[in-house]
Design an enzyme around this catalytic site. Structure first.
Site, PDB file in Angstrom:
ATOM      1  N   ALA A   1      18.143  53.138  36.409  1.00  0.00           N
ATOM      2  CA  ALA A   1      17.001  53.313  35.504  1.00  0.00           C
ATOM      3  C   ALA A   1      15.758  53.626  36.305  1.00  0.00           C
ATOM      4  O   ALA A   1      15.832  53.762  37.502  1.00  0.00           O
ATOM      5  CB  ALA A   1      16.805  52.055  34.675  1.00  0.00           C
ATOM      6  N   THR A   2      14.646  53.747  35.618  1.00  0.00           N
ATOM      7  CA  THR A   2      13.330  53.940  36.257  1.00  0.00           C
ATOM      8  C   THR A   2      13.105  55.325  36.816  1.00  0.00           C
ATOM      9  O   THR A   2      14.017  55.978  37.313  1.00  0.00           O
ATOM     10  CB  THR A   2      13.106  52.935  37.417  1.00  0.00           C
ATOM     11  OG1 THR A   2      12.742  51.709  36.896  1.00  0.00           O
ATOM     12  CG2 THR A   2      11.996  53.367  38.357  1.00  0.00           C
ATOM     13  N   THR A   3      11.869  55.752  36.772  1.00  0.00           N
ATOM     14  CA  THR A   3      11.447  56.938  37.512  1.00  0.00           C
ATOM     15  C   THR A   3      10.090  56.664  38.126  1.00  0.00           C
ATOM     16  O   THR A   3       9.119  56.395  37.402  1.00  0.00           O
ATOM     17  CB  THR A   3      11.336  58.160  36.574  1.00  0.00           C
ATOM     18  OG1 THR A   3      12.614  58.367  35.985  1.00  0.00           O
ATOM     19  CG2 THR A   3      10.947  59.405  37.347  1.00  0.00           C
TER      20      THR A   3
ATOM     21  N   SER B   1      16.552  56.329  38.566  1.00  0.00           N
ATOM     22  CA  SER B   1      17.580  57.177  37.951  1.00  0.00           C
ATOM     23  C   SER B   1      17.048  58.508  37.439  1.00  0.00           C
ATOM     24  O   SER B   1      17.776  59.487  37.371  1.00  0.00           O
ATOM     25  CB  SER B   1      18.225  56.416  36.798  1.00  0.00           C
ATOM     26  OG  SER B   1      17.222  56.040  35.870  1.00  0.00           O
TER      27      SER B   1
END
Lengths: 250, 274
Positions: B50-52, B189
Protein backbone atom coordinates in the site's frame (compact mmCIF):
# COMPACT_ATOMS: atom_id res chain seq x y z
CA UNK A 1 36.97 13.42 60.33
CA UNK A 2 33.41 13.34 59.04
CA UNK A 3 32.47 10.67 61.54
CA UNK A 4 31.97 13.46 64.00
CA UNK A 5 28.79 15.37 63.10
CA UNK A 6 30.11 18.83 63.91
CA UNK A 7 33.10 18.18 61.64
CA UNK A 8 30.73 17.44 58.78
CA UNK A 9 28.80 20.64 59.43
CA UNK A 10 32.04 22.57 59.46
CA UNK A 11 33.12 20.94 56.21
CA UNK A 12 29.83 21.86 54.58
CA UNK A 13 30.12 25.41 55.83
CA UNK A 14 33.67 25.65 54.48
CA UNK A 15 32.50 24.23 51.20
CA UNK A 16 29.74 26.82 50.90
CA UNK A 17 32.23 29.58 51.63
CA UNK A 18 34.68 28.15 49.11
CA UNK A 19 32.05 27.98 46.36
CA UNK A 20 30.85 31.53 47.01
CA UNK A 21 34.44 32.69 46.83
CA UNK A 22 35.00 30.86 43.55
CA UNK A 23 31.82 32.36 42.08
CA UNK A 24 32.94 35.92 42.78
CA UNK A 25 34.26 36.47 39.27
CA UNK A 26 30.92 35.53 37.70
CA UNK A 27 28.66 38.06 36.05
CA UNK A 28 24.87 38.06 36.42
CA UNK A 29 22.27 36.53 34.10
CA UNK A 30 18.66 37.59 33.75
CA UNK A 31 15.31 36.13 32.66
CA UNK A 32 12.32 38.33 31.97
CA UNK A 33 8.83 37.16 31.04
CA UNK A 34 7.30 39.36 28.34
CA UNK A 35 4.29 39.15 25.99
CA UNK A 36 6.67 38.06 23.18
CA UNK A 37 8.08 35.25 25.31
CA UNK A 38 10.84 34.88 27.87
CA UNK A 39 13.99 36.91 27.28
CA UNK A 40 17.23 35.51 28.68
CA UNK A 41 20.13 37.88 28.90
CA UNK A 42 23.78 37.65 29.95
CA UNK A 43 27.20 38.94 29.10
CA UNK A 44 29.80 36.25 28.63
CA UNK A 45 33.52 36.19 28.36
CA UNK A 46 34.67 33.48 25.98
CA UNK A 47 32.02 30.93 26.93
CA UNK A 48 28.26 31.13 26.60
CA UNK A 49 25.88 31.76 29.45
CA UNK A 50 22.49 31.27 27.78
CA UNK A 51 21.39 27.89 26.39
CA UNK A 52 18.48 25.97 24.90
CA UNK A 53 17.34 22.95 26.89
CA UNK A 54 14.18 21.69 25.21
CA UNK A 55 11.27 22.87 23.05
CA UNK A 56 9.98 25.41 25.60
CA UNK A 57 12.87 25.43 28.06
CA UNK A 58 16.04 27.46 28.42
CA UNK A 59 18.82 27.92 30.93
CA UNK A 60 21.18 30.75 31.86
CA UNK A 61 23.95 30.44 34.41
CA UNK A 62 27.10 31.81 35.90
CA UNK A 63 29.87 29.73 37.41
CA UNK A 64 32.63 27.45 36.30
CA UNK A 65 32.21 26.72 32.57
CA UNK A 66 32.78 22.98 33.06
CA UNK A 67 30.14 22.81 35.77
CA UNK A 68 27.69 24.88 33.71
CA UNK A 69 28.26 22.36 30.94
CA UNK A 70 27.63 19.42 33.28
CA UNK A 71 24.33 20.88 34.49
CA UNK A 72 23.34 21.80 30.94
CA UNK A 73 24.03 18.29 29.63
CA UNK A 74 22.15 16.70 32.53
CA UNK A 75 19.15 18.94 31.92
CA UNK A 76 19.16 18.24 28.18
CA UNK A 77 19.44 14.48 28.69
CA UNK A 78 16.68 14.39 31.30
CA UNK A 79 14.38 16.57 29.18
CA UNK A 80 14.88 14.57 25.98
CA UNK A 81 14.42 11.22 27.68
CA UNK A 82 11.21 12.44 29.27
CA UNK A 83 10.01 13.93 25.98
CA UNK A 84 10.81 10.73 24.12
CA UNK A 85 9.38 8.31 26.67
CA UNK A 86 6.23 10.33 27.26
CA UNK A 87 5.61 13.48 25.21
CA UNK A 88 7.11 16.95 24.87
CA UNK A 89 4.22 18.38 26.90
CA UNK A 90 5.29 16.19 29.82
CA UNK A 91 8.66 17.92 30.03
CA UNK A 92 8.11 20.42 32.82
CA UNK A 93 10.52 22.38 34.97
CA UNK A 94 8.72 21.24 38.10
CA UNK A 95 9.65 17.64 37.37
CA UNK A 96 13.00 18.36 35.73
CA UNK A 97 14.29 20.36 38.66
CA UNK A 98 12.41 18.66 41.47
CA UNK A 99 13.29 15.11 40.52
CA UNK A 100 16.40 15.28 38.33
CA UNK A 101 18.58 18.35 38.79
CA UNK A 102 18.04 19.55 42.32
CA UNK A 103 18.69 16.21 44.05
CA UNK A 104 21.87 15.77 41.96
CA UNK A 105 23.10 19.26 42.82
CA UNK A 106 22.39 18.73 46.52
CA UNK A 107 24.14 15.38 46.43
CA UNK A 108 27.14 16.87 44.68
CA UNK A 109 27.30 19.71 47.20
CA UNK A 110 27.20 17.37 50.19
CA UNK A 111 29.82 14.94 48.88
CA UNK A 112 32.59 16.76 50.66
CA UNK A 113 35.42 14.66 49.26
CA UNK A 114 34.53 15.32 45.62
CA UNK A 115 34.75 18.62 43.74
CA UNK A 116 31.57 20.71 44.05
CA UNK A 117 29.49 22.01 41.15
CA UNK A 118 29.95 25.75 41.04
CA UNK A 119 26.83 26.97 39.27
CA UNK A 120 24.15 29.56 39.96
CA UNK A 121 21.39 29.16 37.41
CA UNK A 122 18.06 30.27 36.06
CA UNK A 123 15.69 27.88 34.30
CA UNK A 124 12.78 29.14 32.22
CA UNK A 125 9.70 27.39 30.88
CA UNK A 126 7.52 29.11 28.30
CA UNK A 127 3.78 29.06 28.91
CA UNK A 128 0.87 30.08 26.71
CA UNK A 129 0.74 33.51 28.38
CA UNK A 130 3.13 35.49 30.60
CA UNK A 131 1.06 34.38 33.62
CA UNK A 132 1.84 30.74 32.91
CA UNK A 133 5.57 31.22 32.30
CA UNK A 134 7.73 29.54 34.91
CA UNK A 135 11.05 30.94 36.13
CA UNK A 136 13.14 28.99 38.61
CA UNK A 137 16.26 30.07 40.43
CA UNK A 138 18.53 27.09 41.13
CA UNK A 139 21.48 27.37 43.53
CA UNK A 140 24.69 25.33 43.64
CA UNK A 141 23.45 23.36 46.67
CA UNK A 142 20.27 22.20 44.94
CA UNK A 143 18.09 24.73 46.70
CA UNK A 144 15.63 26.35 44.31
CA UNK A 145 12.64 28.63 44.28
CA UNK A 146 9.94 29.58 41.80
CA UNK A 147 9.66 33.24 40.91
CA UNK A 148 6.22 34.61 40.11
CA UNK A 149 7.09 38.26 39.38
CA UNK A 150 8.23 37.50 35.83
CA UNK A 151 11.75 38.75 36.52
CA UNK A 152 14.65 36.68 37.77
CA UNK A 153 18.33 37.39 38.38
CA UNK A 154 21.15 35.00 39.19
CA UNK A 155 24.27 36.50 40.75
CA UNK A 156 27.04 35.48 43.12
CA UNK A 157 25.96 37.79 45.95
CA UNK A 158 22.48 37.05 47.39
CA UNK A 159 22.03 40.58 48.76
CA UNK A 160 22.93 42.32 45.52
CA UNK A 161 20.88 39.78 43.58
CA UNK A 162 17.81 40.69 45.63
CA UNK A 163 18.41 44.40 45.08
CA UNK A 164 18.77 43.87 41.33
CA UNK A 165 15.60 41.83 41.24
CA UNK A 166 13.59 44.47 43.11
CA UNK A 167 14.92 47.23 40.86
CA UNK A 168 14.03 45.22 37.75
CA UNK A 169 10.55 44.47 39.08
CA UNK A 170 9.95 48.19 39.49
CA UNK A 171 11.21 48.95 36.00
CA UNK A 172 9.69 45.90 34.32
CA UNK A 173 6.23 45.19 35.74
CA UNK A 174 4.97 41.76 34.75
CA UNK A 175 2.71 41.97 31.72
CA UNK A 176 -0.57 40.11 31.68
CA UNK A 177 -2.57 38.76 28.78
CA UNK A 178 -5.17 41.52 29.32
CA UNK A 179 -2.64 44.27 30.02
CA UNK A 180 -3.48 47.36 27.98
CA UNK A 181 -0.49 49.41 29.03
CA UNK A 182 2.19 49.76 26.41
CA UNK A 183 4.95 47.31 27.20
CA UNK A 184 8.60 47.98 26.41
CA UNK A 185 10.11 46.31 23.37
CA UNK A 186 12.61 43.47 23.77
CA UNK A 187 15.40 45.90 22.95
CA UNK A 188 14.26 48.20 25.74
CA UNK A 189 13.98 45.26 28.14
CA UNK A 190 17.55 44.25 27.22
CA UNK A 191 18.68 47.84 27.88
CA UNK A 192 17.09 47.73 31.33
CA UNK A 193 18.83 44.40 32.04
CA UNK A 194 22.07 45.98 30.85
CA UNK A 195 21.62 48.83 33.33
CA UNK A 196 21.16 46.29 36.13
CA UNK A 197 24.18 44.38 34.87
CA UNK A 198 26.32 47.54 34.97
CA UNK A 199 25.19 48.38 38.51
CA UNK A 200 26.12 44.89 39.70
CA UNK A 201 29.40 44.72 37.80
CA UNK A 202 30.47 48.22 38.92
CA UNK A 203 29.24 47.58 42.48
CA UNK A 204 27.11 50.73 42.43
CA UNK A 205 23.83 51.18 44.32
CA UNK A 206 20.68 50.73 42.26
CA UNK A 207 19.54 54.23 43.15
CA UNK A 208 22.24 55.35 40.73
CA UNK A 209 21.35 52.85 38.01
CA UNK A 210 20.36 54.55 34.77
CA UNK A 211 18.87 53.01 31.68
CA UNK A 212 20.82 54.20 28.68
CA UNK A 213 18.85 55.24 25.64
CA UNK A 214 21.87 54.35 23.49
CA UNK A 215 21.87 51.07 21.60
CA UNK A 216 23.23 47.99 23.30
CA UNK A 217 26.90 47.53 22.56
CA UNK A 218 27.84 44.23 20.92
CA UNK A 219 30.82 43.98 23.25
CA UNK A 220 31.52 45.33 26.70
CA UNK A 221 35.14 45.38 27.83
CA UNK A 222 35.84 42.35 25.66
CA UNK A 223 32.72 40.51 26.87
CA UNK A 224 29.97 39.46 24.49
CA UNK A 225 26.35 40.43 24.97
CA UNK A 226 24.20 37.32 24.70
CA UNK A 227 20.43 37.14 24.45
CA UNK A 228 17.85 34.51 23.56
CA UNK A 229 14.09 34.41 23.37
CA UNK A 230 11.70 31.59 24.13
CA UNK A 231 9.38 32.85 21.43
CA UNK A 232 5.69 32.54 22.29
CA UNK A 233 4.67 33.00 18.66
CA UNK A 234 7.01 30.40 17.14
CA UNK A 235 5.04 28.10 14.87
CA UNK A 236 7.41 25.14 15.07
CA UNK A 237 7.84 23.05 18.20
CA UNK A 238 11.20 24.74 18.86
CA UNK A 239 10.55 28.05 20.63
CA UNK A 240 14.14 28.97 21.49
CA UNK A 241 16.03 31.37 19.26
CA UNK A 242 19.23 33.26 19.84
CA UNK A 243 18.87 36.99 19.33
CA UNK A 244 21.52 39.07 17.66
CA UNK A 245 21.84 42.71 18.60
CA UNK A 246 20.19 43.68 15.34
CA UNK A 247 17.23 41.45 16.14
CA UNK A 248 16.98 42.89 19.65
CA UNK A 249 16.89 46.41 18.28
CA UNK A 250 14.07 45.62 15.85
CA UNK B 1 28.31 13.82 26.21
CA UNK B 2 28.83 12.89 22.59
CA UNK B 3 25.35 13.92 21.50
CA UNK B 4 24.26 10.35 20.80
CA UNK B 5 20.68 10.10 21.99
CA UNK B 6 20.47 6.42 21.07
CA UNK B 7 23.15 5.71 23.66
CA UNK B 8 20.69 6.86 26.33
CA UNK B 9 18.08 4.39 25.18
CA UNK B 10 17.87 0.62 25.51
CA UNK B 11 20.12 -1.08 22.97
CA UNK B 12 17.34 -1.65 20.49
CA UNK B 13 14.70 1.09 20.64
CA UNK B 14 12.34 -1.11 18.63
CA UNK B 15 12.55 -4.11 20.92
CA UNK B 16 9.22 -3.17 22.44
CA UNK B 17 7.71 -3.43 18.99
CA UNK B 18 8.80 -7.04 18.74
CA UNK B 19 11.71 -6.21 16.48
CA UNK B 20 14.29 -8.45 18.06
CA UNK B 21 12.24 -11.28 19.40
CA UNK B 22 11.43 -14.38 17.50
CA UNK B 23 7.94 -14.41 18.84
CA UNK B 24 5.10 -13.78 16.48
CA UNK B 25 3.88 -10.22 16.24
CA UNK B 26 0.77 -9.28 18.02
CA UNK B 27 -2.34 -9.63 16.00
CA UNK B 28 -3.89 -6.53 14.55
CA UNK B 29 -2.03 -3.44 13.47
CA UNK B 30 -2.22 -2.12 10.00
CA UNK B 31 0.30 -1.85 7.25
CA UNK B 32 0.94 0.70 4.63
CA UNK B 33 3.49 0.46 1.95
CA UNK B 34 6.63 -1.54 1.70
CA UNK B 35 6.94 -5.09 0.64
CA UNK B 36 6.06 -8.02 2.81
CA UNK B 37 8.54 -10.78 2.38
CA UNK B 38 7.78 -14.43 1.82
CA UNK B 39 8.64 -15.13 5.44
CA UNK B 40 5.92 -12.83 6.72
CA UNK B 41 4.01 -14.26 9.64
CA UNK B 42 1.19 -11.77 9.38
CA UNK B 43 -2.26 -13.01 8.58
CA UNK B 44 -2.75 -12.93 4.79
CA UNK B 45 -5.33 -10.17 4.97
CA UNK B 46 -2.69 -7.90 6.49
CA UNK B 47 0.01 -8.96 4.09
CA UNK B 48 -0.44 -6.25 1.52
CA UNK B 49 1.24 -3.52 -0.41
CA UNK B 50 0.00 0.00 0.00
CA UNK B 51 0.94 3.68 0.18
CA UNK B 52 2.49 6.05 -2.28
CA UNK B 53 5.19 8.47 -1.25
CA UNK B 54 7.63 10.11 -3.63
CA UNK B 55 10.08 12.99 -3.99
CA UNK B 56 11.52 14.87 -6.93
CA UNK B 57 13.68 17.89 -7.53
CA UNK B 58 12.17 21.14 -8.76
CA UNK B 59 13.72 24.61 -9.22
CA UNK B 60 13.05 25.69 -5.63
CA UNK B 61 14.24 22.49 -3.94
CA UNK B 62 12.81 19.04 -3.34
CA UNK B 63 9.09 18.36 -3.42
CA UNK B 64 8.02 15.40 -1.33
CA UNK B 65 4.46 14.12 -1.34
CA UNK B 66 2.29 11.30 -0.11
CA UNK B 67 -1.28 10.12 0.14
CA UNK B 68 -3.13 9.66 3.42
CA UNK B 69 -4.38 6.09 3.21
CA UNK B 70 -3.51 3.23 5.54
CA UNK B 71 -4.98 -0.18 4.81
CA UNK B 72 -5.36 -3.49 6.59
CA UNK B 73 -6.13 -6.23 4.11
CA UNK B 74 -8.90 -4.97 1.92
CA UNK B 75 -10.04 -2.60 4.63
CA UNK B 76 -9.27 1.09 4.52
CA UNK B 77 -7.91 1.58 8.01
CA UNK B 78 -7.51 5.35 7.80
CA UNK B 79 -7.67 8.05 5.15
CA UNK B 80 -6.05 10.73 7.29
CA UNK B 81 -2.65 9.22 7.94
CA UNK B 82 0.33 11.55 7.81
CA UNK B 83 3.26 9.89 6.05
CA UNK B 84 5.54 12.85 5.38
CA UNK B 85 7.17 13.49 8.73
CA UNK B 86 9.43 16.42 9.53
CA UNK B 87 12.54 15.31 11.40
CA UNK B 88 13.94 18.77 12.06
CA UNK B 89 13.84 22.19 10.44
CA UNK B 90 15.71 21.02 7.32
CA UNK B 91 15.05 17.29 6.90
CA UNK B 92 12.11 14.97 6.63
CA UNK B 93 11.22 11.40 5.80
CA UNK B 94 8.41 9.85 3.86
CA UNK B 95 7.41 6.53 5.31
CA UNK B 96 6.28 3.40 3.58
CA UNK B 97 6.08 0.14 5.47
CA UNK B 98 4.79 -0.98 8.83
CA UNK B 99 3.52 2.16 10.54
CA UNK B 100 4.33 1.07 14.09
CA UNK B 101 8.00 0.79 13.19
CA UNK B 102 8.06 3.71 10.75
CA UNK B 103 6.48 6.18 13.17
CA UNK B 104 8.83 5.05 15.92
CA UNK B 105 11.81 5.52 13.62
CA UNK B 106 10.67 9.05 12.78
CA UNK B 107 10.15 9.87 16.46
CA UNK B 108 13.56 8.47 17.35
CA UNK B 109 15.22 10.53 14.62
CA UNK B 110 13.35 13.70 15.59
CA UNK B 111 14.63 13.39 19.16
CA UNK B 112 18.11 12.31 18.04
CA UNK B 113 18.60 15.31 15.74
CA UNK B 114 17.28 17.83 18.27
CA UNK B 115 19.23 16.25 21.12
CA UNK B 116 22.44 16.46 19.10
CA UNK B 117 21.81 20.08 18.07
CA UNK B 118 21.08 21.18 21.61
CA UNK B 119 23.78 19.21 23.40
CA UNK B 120 26.56 19.79 20.88
CA UNK B 121 25.49 23.36 20.03
CA UNK B 122 25.62 22.61 16.31
CA UNK B 123 23.38 20.79 13.85
CA UNK B 124 24.13 17.22 12.89
CA UNK B 125 25.61 17.00 9.40
CA UNK B 126 23.39 15.85 6.58
CA UNK B 127 25.50 12.72 6.05
CA UNK B 128 25.12 11.80 9.72
CA UNK B 129 21.35 12.24 9.48
CA UNK B 130 21.24 10.01 6.41
CA UNK B 131 23.32 7.38 8.23
CA UNK B 132 21.17 7.65 11.37
CA UNK B 133 18.12 6.48 9.40
CA UNK B 134 20.20 3.75 7.83
CA UNK B 135 21.30 2.62 11.28
CA UNK B 136 17.72 2.37 12.52
CA UNK B 137 16.75 0.29 9.49
CA UNK B 138 19.72 -1.94 10.13
CA UNK B 139 18.75 -2.38 13.80
CA UNK B 140 15.31 -3.39 12.60
CA UNK B 141 16.81 -6.26 10.59
CA UNK B 142 15.25 -9.15 12.57
CA UNK B 143 11.74 -7.76 12.11
CA UNK B 144 12.47 -7.04 8.45
CA UNK B 145 13.64 -10.60 7.81
CA UNK B 146 10.65 -12.03 9.62
CA UNK B 147 8.47 -9.93 7.37
CA UNK B 148 6.41 -7.99 9.88
CA UNK B 149 8.46 -4.85 10.40
CA UNK B 150 9.51 -3.72 6.96
CA UNK B 151 10.06 -0.02 6.39
CA UNK B 152 11.24 1.47 3.07
CA UNK B 153 11.53 5.22 3.62
CA UNK B 154 12.61 8.20 1.56
CA UNK B 155 14.72 10.92 3.15
CA UNK B 156 15.05 14.50 1.94
CA UNK B 157 17.18 17.20 3.48
CA UNK B 158 19.80 19.87 3.01
CA UNK B 159 23.21 20.50 4.57
CA UNK B 160 22.67 23.66 6.57
CA UNK B 161 26.34 24.39 7.24
CA UNK B 162 27.16 24.67 3.53
CA UNK B 163 25.66 27.80 1.92
CA UNK B 164 26.14 26.28 -1.54
CA UNK B 165 24.51 22.94 -0.73
CA UNK B 166 21.38 21.84 -2.56
CA UNK B 167 18.65 19.61 -1.14
CA UNK B 168 19.13 15.89 -1.67
CA UNK B 169 16.86 12.86 -1.90
CA UNK B 170 17.85 9.46 -0.53
CA UNK B 171 15.95 6.22 -0.66
CA UNK B 172 16.65 3.09 1.34
CA UNK B 173 16.19 -0.60 1.02
CA UNK B 174 14.57 -2.25 4.06
CA UNK B 175 17.97 -3.53 5.24
CA UNK B 176 19.37 -0.02 5.57
CA UNK B 177 21.32 0.54 2.35
CA UNK B 178 21.06 4.16 1.25
CA UNK B 179 20.97 5.41 -2.32
CA UNK B 180 20.98 9.00 -3.50
CA UNK B 181 18.32 9.72 -6.09
CA UNK B 182 19.59 11.98 -8.84
CA UNK B 183 16.14 13.14 -9.89
CA UNK B 184 13.36 11.36 -8.03
CA UNK B 185 12.49 8.50 -5.69
CA UNK B 186 9.30 6.67 -4.81
CA UNK B 187 8.22 4.06 -2.31
CA UNK B 188 5.08 2.09 -1.59
CA UNK B 189 2.71 0.08 -3.73
CA UNK B 190 1.63 2.97 -5.92
CA UNK B 191 5.12 4.25 -6.60
CA UNK B 192 5.72 2.08 -9.66
CA UNK B 193 3.42 4.03 -11.91
CA UNK B 194 4.66 7.33 -10.49
CA UNK B 195 8.30 6.46 -11.12
CA UNK B 196 7.42 5.54 -14.68
CA UNK B 197 5.79 8.92 -15.25
CA UNK B 198 8.68 10.79 -13.61
CA UNK B 199 11.19 8.85 -15.70
CA UNK B 200 9.26 9.77 -18.84
CA UNK B 201 9.08 13.44 -17.84
CA UNK B 202 12.78 13.58 -17.01
CA UNK B 203 13.58 12.44 -20.55
CA UNK B 204 10.88 14.08 -22.60
CA UNK B 205 9.02 16.47 -20.34
CA UNK B 206 8.88 20.13 -21.22
CA UNK B 207 9.91 21.31 -18.77
CA UNK B 208 11.32 18.28 -16.92
CA UNK B 209 10.37 18.17 -13.21
CA UNK B 210 13.79 19.50 -12.17
CA UNK B 211 13.12 22.73 -14.05
CA UNK B 212 9.56 23.20 -12.86
CA UNK B 213 8.51 26.04 -10.61
CA UNK B 214 7.03 25.21 -7.21
CA UNK B 215 3.48 25.75 -8.50
CA UNK B 216 4.08 23.44 -11.46
CA UNK B 217 5.67 20.88 -9.14
CA UNK B 218 2.68 20.94 -6.79
CA UNK B 219 0.32 20.38 -9.71
CA UNK B 220 2.51 17.53 -10.96
CA UNK B 221 2.56 15.91 -7.50
CA UNK B 222 -1.24 16.07 -7.33
CA UNK B 223 -1.59 14.55 -10.83
CA UNK B 224 0.91 11.81 -9.97
CA UNK B 225 -1.09 10.79 -6.92
CA UNK B 226 -4.28 10.76 -8.96
CA UNK B 227 -2.53 8.53 -11.49
CA UNK B 228 -1.24 6.17 -8.80
CA UNK B 229 -4.68 5.84 -7.27
CA UNK B 230 -6.07 4.79 -10.67
CA UNK B 231 -3.94 1.66 -10.57
CA UNK B 232 -3.50 0.99 -6.88
CA UNK B 233 -6.47 0.57 -4.57
CA UNK B 234 -4.29 1.11 -1.53
CA UNK B 235 -3.30 4.61 -2.61
CA UNK B 236 -5.71 7.22 -1.34
CA UNK B 237 -5.00 9.72 -4.05
CA UNK B 238 -6.55 13.14 -3.94
CA UNK B 239 -10.16 14.23 -4.29
CA UNK B 240 -10.40 17.82 -5.51
CA UNK B 241 -14.19 17.48 -5.68
CA UNK B 242 -14.23 16.85 -1.91
CA UNK B 243 -11.38 19.29 -1.27
CA UNK B 244 -9.19 16.44 -0.03
CA UNK B 245 -5.61 16.91 -1.09
CA UNK B 246 -2.34 15.18 -0.37
CA UNK B 247 0.53 16.12 1.90
CA UNK B 248 3.02 18.07 -0.17
CA UNK B 249 6.12 19.69 1.31
CA UNK B 250 9.05 21.58 -0.11
CA UNK B 251 12.57 21.23 1.29
CA UNK B 252 14.83 24.16 0.47
CA UNK B 253 17.54 26.28 2.06
CA UNK B 254 14.82 28.23 3.86
CA UNK B 255 13.66 25.05 5.59
CA UNK B 256 10.50 23.03 5.13
CA UNK B 257 7.35 24.51 3.70
CA UNK B 258 4.07 22.67 3.88
CA UNK B 259 1.70 23.36 1.02
CA UNK B 260 -1.66 24.03 2.63
CA UNK B 261 -4.91 22.52 1.34
CA UNK B 262 -5.87 26.00 0.11
CA UNK B 263 -2.62 26.38 -1.83
CA UNK B 264 -3.07 22.96 -3.38
CA UNK B 265 -6.66 23.75 -4.31
CA UNK B 266 -5.64 27.03 -5.91
CA UNK B 267 -2.86 25.33 -7.83
CA UNK B 268 -5.23 22.55 -8.95
CA UNK B 269 -7.95 24.95 -10.13
CA UNK B 270 -5.40 26.94 -12.08
CA UNK B 271 -4.09 23.77 -13.75
CA UNK B 272 -7.59 22.58 -14.63
CA UNK B 273 -8.51 25.98 -16.07
CA UNK B 274 -5.35 26.08 -18.20
Amino acid sequence: MTEEPYRWLEAISNRREYIRDQLKGGTPVFAVSRPEGILLFGIGQGSSKVFEIYDRHAFAALGHPVDIEKVRQSAIEAAHLEGFNRSPRDVTLRRLIGFALSPSLKNSFEQIFSPPLMVEAIFAELGETPETDILVRVHFDGNHHYESSGVLVAYNDPKREKEAQEWLQQNLPKPTANSKAQTPSLGEVANICMAAWRALADEKPFSEAKVSSADLPSQLNGKVVEAALLDRKATSHVHYRSLSLAQLKT
Amino acid sequence: MNGDFLALLPKNPFASLGGTSSSAPSAGGNIFGGASGPASRLPPELNIHATTVFAFHCREGVIIAGDHRATAGNIIFSDTTEKILELDSHSLMAIAGVPATAFEMARTLQTTFEFYRRSQLQSMSLQAKIRALSRLLRENLPATIQGFGIVAPIFAGIETSDPEAKPVIYFYDPLGAQFEAANYAGSGSGSGSIKSVLSFLEKWGSPPPGEMSLAEGVTLATRLLLTASEFDTATGGVHPDRKLYATIKLVSRDGIRTMSQEEQEKSWKKAVAA
